[in-house]
Scaffold this motif. Structure first.
Motif, PDB file in Angstrom:
ATOM      1  N   SER A 231       0.829  -1.220   0.000  1.00 13.24           N
ATOM      2  CA  SER A 231       0.000   0.000   0.000  1.00 13.24           C
ATOM      3  C   SER A 231       0.856   1.259   0.000  1.00 13.24           C
ATOM      4  CB  SER A 231      -0.922   0.010   1.222  1.00 13.24           C
ATOM      5  OG  SER A 231      -1.851  -1.034   1.169  1.00 13.24           O
ATOM      6  N   ARG A 234       2.245   1.986  -3.458  1.00 12.78           N
ATOM      7  CA  ARG A 234       1.241   2.584  -4.342  1.00 12.78           C
ATOM      8  C   ARG A 234       0.973   4.049  -3.983  1.00 12.78           C
ATOM      9  NH1 ARG A 234      -1.400  -2.602  -4.479  1.00 12.78           N
ATOM     10  NH2 ARG A 234      -1.625  -3.326  -6.638  1.00 12.78           N
ATOM     11  N   ASP A 235       0.974   4.346  -2.678  1.00 16.15           N
ATOM     12  CA  ASP A 235       0.624   5.691  -2.226  1.00 16.15           C
ATOM     13  C   ASP A 235       1.803   6.664  -2.266  1.00 16.15           C
ATOM     14  OD1 ASP A 235      -1.944   4.820  -1.781  1.00 16.15           O
ATOM     15  OD2 ASP A 235      -1.653   4.464   0.359  1.00 16.15           O
ATOM     16  N   ARG A 266      -0.984   4.779  -8.156  1.00 19.93           N
ATOM     17  CA  ARG A 266      -2.072   4.044  -7.497  1.00 19.93           C
ATOM     18  C   ARG A 266      -2.744   3.020  -8.405  1.00 19.93           C
ATOM     19  NH1 ARG A 266      -5.195   7.659  -2.994  1.00 19.93           N
ATOM     20  NH2 ARG A 266      -3.344   8.134  -1.749  1.00 19.93           N
TER      21      ARG A 266
END
Length: 294
Positions: A231, A234-235, A266
């Protein structure tokens, strides 16, 4: 102190049961509309680490669980308020294996629920009529905002240095751990040196906690962590393992360029995120991060 742990553990376990019961009482008395959503947030399986730190630190003074239960609950409310707001800022869809308030109800309701829980925090803490307790909690709010802003301003920059990361972790995560320790000790009348020492212990624990959380984003399992692996990649959130890996990859431009192509995108596919994770795993970044946390 280590030999005291078996004797003290049952004491803390019983105290946590008192705190948990009090939290449920508070939830049952919440405002009908906001309370319904806040109830879901507080019942979503958090580890209750910060309330536990309030109790453990209270052992440095005149330990009394019923006296500490409001402060312990307040720290849990404050923590969950920050999570709800963080999810709005990060546009996060999942937390603890569930849909976030933001993804279910939108930005406006999520902001209101976060504000509601912040207010509940200070209602509980004000009952102690101790200015120092309120001061500690208010300073924590400032630190959290500073840490969150630092993270936002430095997205997509894996070449950040370690000291910047540690300062951000201290503000964004460790400040609340430290405050939990200081508040528990203050309420129970511990000495000033003990309060300060416990605050430093809480800070170190909080930084270690953040580093391990970053490690789990790379090598954890979704069914355990409650959020998709990768995560942070992606962020575009810069973590200590990524900083270490990027530094170690100096001179390996192909690997660095590939990280930068995927990092912060993302819409990256799972295979692309796994590719970045694979590059990080080929370095000593994860072992170095674990060493730092320990």
């Amino acid at each position: 102190m280590r030999e005291d742990i078996p004797r003290l553990t049952p004491l803390v376990v019983r105290a946590m049961a008192i705190v948990e019961g009090f939290i449920q009482e508070q939830i049952d008395g919440f405002d009908r509309e906001l309370g319904k959503v806040a109830r879901e947030v507080l019942s979503s399986g958090g580890k209750r680490i910060r309330p536990m730190l309030v109790l453990v630190s209270g052992l440095a003074g005149d330990f009394e669980p019923h006296r500490l239960k409001k402060a312990a609950a307040a720290l849990e409310f404050f923590h969950n308020a920050t999570l709800v707001h963080d999810d709005v800022i990060d546009e996060a869809k999942f937390r603890r294996g569930r849909s976030t308030v933001f993804s279910q109800f939108g930005e406006k309701l999520a902001a209101l629920v976060g504000d509601f829980l912040f207010s509940q925090t200070f209602i509980l803490l004000s009952s102690y009529q101790d200015v120092e307790v309120l001061h500690i909690m208010s300073e924590t709010g400032v630190s959290l905002a500073v840490g969150e802003l630092a993270q936002l301003r430095n997205l997509y920059q894996p070449n950040l240095d370690e000291q910047f990361y540690l300062k951000r972790a201290r503000d964004k995560t460790a400040s609340l751990f430290s405050s939990a320790c200081k508040i528990g000790a203050t309420i129970c009348g511990a000495s000033s040196p003990a309060i300060q020492l416990l605050g430093r212990c809480g800070e170190s624990l909080g930084i270690a906690f953040q580093i391990f959380d970053d490690i789990l984003d790379i090598e954890g399992k979704t069914e355990i962590t409650g959020k998709p692996v990768g995560s942070d990649i992606r962020d575009g959130i810069v973590t200590l393992p990524l900083i270490y890996a990027f530094k170690e990859l100096e001179g390996k431009l192909e690997a660095r360029d590939r990280i930068m192509e995927i990092f912060g995108q993302r819409d990256s596919s799972e295979s692309e995120v796994r590719e970045v994770i694979g590059i990080i795993r080929q370095t000593r970044a994860l072992s170095r991060a674990k060493e730092k946390a320990l």
